[in-house]
Design an enzyme around this catalytic site. Structure first.
Site, PDB file in Angstrom:
ATOM      1  N   GLU A  88      21.033  38.514  23.085  1.00 24.74           N
ATOM      2  CA  GLU A  88      21.891  37.689  22.229  1.00 24.74           C
ATOM      3  C   GLU A  88      22.507  38.469  21.056  1.00 24.74           C
ATOM      4  O   GLU A  88      22.496  38.000  19.922  1.00 24.74           O
ATOM      5  CB  GLU A  88      21.082  36.485  21.688  1.00 24.74           C
ATOM      6  CG  GLU A  88      20.528  35.624  22.793  1.00 24.74           C
ATOM      7  CD  GLU A  88      19.662  34.475  22.301  1.00 24.74           C
ATOM      8  OE1 GLU A  88      19.853  33.353  22.811  1.00 24.74           O
ATOM      9  OE2 GLU A  88      18.790  34.687  21.423  1.00 24.74           O
TER      10      GLU A  88
HETATM   11  C1  TNX Z   1      16.360  32.304  23.511  1.00 15.56           C
HETATM   12  S1  TNX Z   1      15.528  34.118  25.556  1.00 15.56           S
HETATM   13  C2  TNX Z   1      15.920  33.485  22.936  1.00 15.56           C
HETATM   14  C3  TNX Z   1      14.886  33.421  21.899  1.00 15.56           C
HETATM   15  C4  TNX Z   1      14.552  32.016  21.503  1.00 15.56           C
HETATM   16  C5  TNX Z   1      14.464  31.143  22.727  1.00 15.56           C
HETATM   17  C6  TNX Z   1      14.057  29.735  22.421  1.00 15.56           C
HETATM   18  C7  TNX Z   1      15.917  35.156  24.611  1.00 15.56           C
HETATM   19  C8  TNX Z   1      15.914  36.481  25.152  1.00 15.56           C
HETATM   20  N1  TNX Z   1      16.241  34.754  23.375  1.00 15.56           N
HETATM   21  O1  TNX Z   1      15.292  34.179  20.776  1.00 15.56           O
HETATM   22  O2  TNX Z   1      13.355  32.010  20.815  1.00 15.56           O
HETATM   23  O3  TNX Z   1      15.693  31.131  23.371  1.00 15.56           O
HETATM   24  O4  TNX Z   1      13.795  29.005  23.572  1.00 15.56           O
END
Ligand code: TNX
Length: 532
Positions: A347
């Site tokens: 992200e």
């Molecule tokens: C997505 S999955 C994220 C996390 C969050 C999560 C909450 C991923 C690689 N990143 O930073 O904690 O969703 O469900």
């Protein structure tokens, strides 16, 4: 529908035979008798409800072995670590039985539990377990196999075995033959200690639960925007300031180097490799707040204690960023005997695609120089993946496929089935639900080897369940979200896929409940499970 139907039962028995023949260490084994039962038969008693389901379990019909004050644990294995595996098992049993259970090289006792080397190769983690009235024998080529055999043996003993106080009762072990080995090399659980901090004692409790189900990777999400949780001597404010809070603004915390090493050692005794993650270049507000020079504009933002993701990035074009990354990764590598460093990479919405590639490529070089293997979330597929890179799939099959095309191997964490921070259903109070509700059956009903079309099982390392902790605050919350889902993940990672059935599995799962209660571990009492 149910395993009582002759069709599904026949199908299962057929598959058990196939699994038997396919297992390399079983070729030519005399026990390949027709009619071998396996635990995938709900008419079997709860005392045979082993999770993960062994590749082959045959009740041999004789009287049980009785553990008594005279039972000795005998070690006959060339690897000195075998004694530690035996000692750890003895320690568990001493607490609840009150028996001395000496661990020794020679059997001076008519009644022994043997930890021995196997004549036939059982692979890196496989084992055989034979229970007869006079002898329990765990045999394995590698010590890991002895340890996994001991975990199966635990589940053949009465649930009170898990108690931390002495229980006056008989300790029968049913007569069985088990021949077992895992399907996947990677059977992982992730704990996010960044959003809410969990200390050494809490992490050890988590390890106790996952170890009982033969999970062999503990991925620790050690840094995120809401907290930096590992002491780095050359950048002290990361932990002391960046780790001072958590989601909700409550006091945070961090692991000293000694704390972290204590966790690593505790995990290693249970054949669990710690996979430390320091998430970069996004999810770094705690680091940016601690050191202004890591920010593009040189200005430190305030600490962040919200639960939603925020879009931040390390300064990609500053040399100091790479000195920071090198220092931090060198420190973690030095504290971590395992081969993996997880660099996050998810992200990175505040980083351009070109900058992101450049950044991941440079970080990857640092990890390689340290002699470690890169693990990263699926987004790292756009970089030049070094050989041996592990890519963690969570949402986008295209990214996972692209990673495989570059030679990456996949850790499977599909968010709809393996994200244990997601609520079970609308009535359970804890957790998020952006990926949808994940009830116990959902969490069990997928296959890591075939869940992405066009990705073959040879490119899959195995499953992992991440437990993000934005609104998971306490030990009790962790347990509620972990149980009863985690044994299912363990089974998906360990057991042969053929014959798998929720309708059969849920009975074995129900039989675990008295064990959790004896351990003092909480769980969600889902109506999907036929609790005893
Ligand atoms: C997505 S999955 C994220 C996390 C969050 C999560 C909450 C991923 C690689 N990143 O930073 O904690 O969703 O469900």
């Amino acid at each position: 529908m149910t395993t009582d139907s002759p069709l599904s039962r026949r199908a299962f028995l057929g598959s058990a035979t196939a699994a038997f023949a396919a297992a390399p260490f079983l070729l030519g084994a005399p026990q390949a008798a027709a009619g071998s039962l396996t635990v995938n038969d709900r008419s079997l008693p709860a005392s045979l409800s082993v999770i993960p389901r062994p590749a082959l379990l045959t009740p041999t019909g004789g009287p049980p072995f009785q553990l008594t004050p005279h039972t000795a644990i005998v070690v006959r294995h060339p690897d000195p670590a075998a004694r530690q595996a035996a000692e750890q098992f003895a320690e568990l049993l001493r607490r609840s039985t009150g028996f001395p259970l000496p661990v020794q090289d020679e059997s001076g006792s008519p009644q022994a539990i043997l930890f021995a080397v196997s004549d036939e190769p059982t692979g890196a983690e496989g084992y055989r377990l034979d229970v007869t009235p006079g002898l329990v024998a765990i045999r394995a080529t590698a010590v890991a196999g002895l340890h996994y055999g001991a975990q199966s043996l635990r589940q053949l003993l009465p649930p009170e075995t898990e108690s931390t106080t002495v229980q006056a009762r008989p300790w029968p072990i049913p007569a069985v033959h088990i021949a077992d080995e895992p399907r996947f090399v990677w059977r992982g659980a992730m704990l996010d200690v960044a959003r809410h901090f969990f200390g050494v004692t809490e992490v050890k409790r988590f390890i106790d639960v996952i170890a009982a189900y033969k999970i062999n990777r503990l991925h620790l999400h050690l840094s995120d925007s809401q907290g930096w949780r590992l002491e780095i001597p050359s950048w002290p404010r990361l932990a002391t300031y960046g780790g001072s809070t958590e989601v909700d603004g409550t006091p945070g915390g961090y692991f000293t180097q000694a704390d972290y090493q204590e966790i690593v050692a505790y995990a290693a005794q249970r054949f669990i490799t710690v996979v430390p993650e320091l998430d970069m270049p996004a999810h770094v507000n705690a680091a940016l707040a601690s050191y202004p020079e890591l920010n593009e504009d040189g200005v430190a933002p305030p600490l962040y204690t919200g639960y939603k993701g925020i879009q931040v990035s390390l300064a990609i074009d500053k040399d100091i960023t790479y000195r920071f990354a090198e220092d931090v990764l060198t420190t973690v590598a030095g504290l971590t005997p395992g081969p993996y460093l997880h660099i996050g990479g998810d992200e990175a919405l505040a980083t351009t695609a070109a900058d992101y590639r450049l950044f991941i490529n440079r970080i990857q070089q640092i990890v390689q120089t340290l002699g470690k293997q890169v693990v990263g979330w699926e987004e790292i597929n756009t970089a030049d993946l070094a050989p041996g890179t592990h890519v963690q799939y969570w949402a986008d099959v295209k990214k996972a496929r692209a990673a495989v095309a570059k030679g990456g191997k996949l850790i499977m964490s599909p968010c709809k089935q393996a994200y244990y921070d997601q609520q079970y259903n609308a009535d359970t109070p804890i957790g998020l639900n952006w990926a949808g509700y994940t009830d116990v059956q959902d969490a069990y009903s997928w296959d890591p080897g075939s869940c992405i079309a066009d990705v073959s099982e040879t490119d899959v390392l195995g499953p992992e369940a991440p437990l993000w902790t934005e609104n998971i605050r306490t030990d009790a919350d962790v347990e509620f979200m972990t149980l009863p889902r985690m044994p299912g993940l363990a089974e998906l990672g360990w057991s042969p896929v053929a014959g798998r059935s929720w309708d059969e599995y849920r009975y074995r799962l129900a039989a675990q409940e008295p064990r959790w209660t004896a351990m003092g571990v909480g769980y969600y009492r889902s109506t999907e499970v036929p609790w005893q």
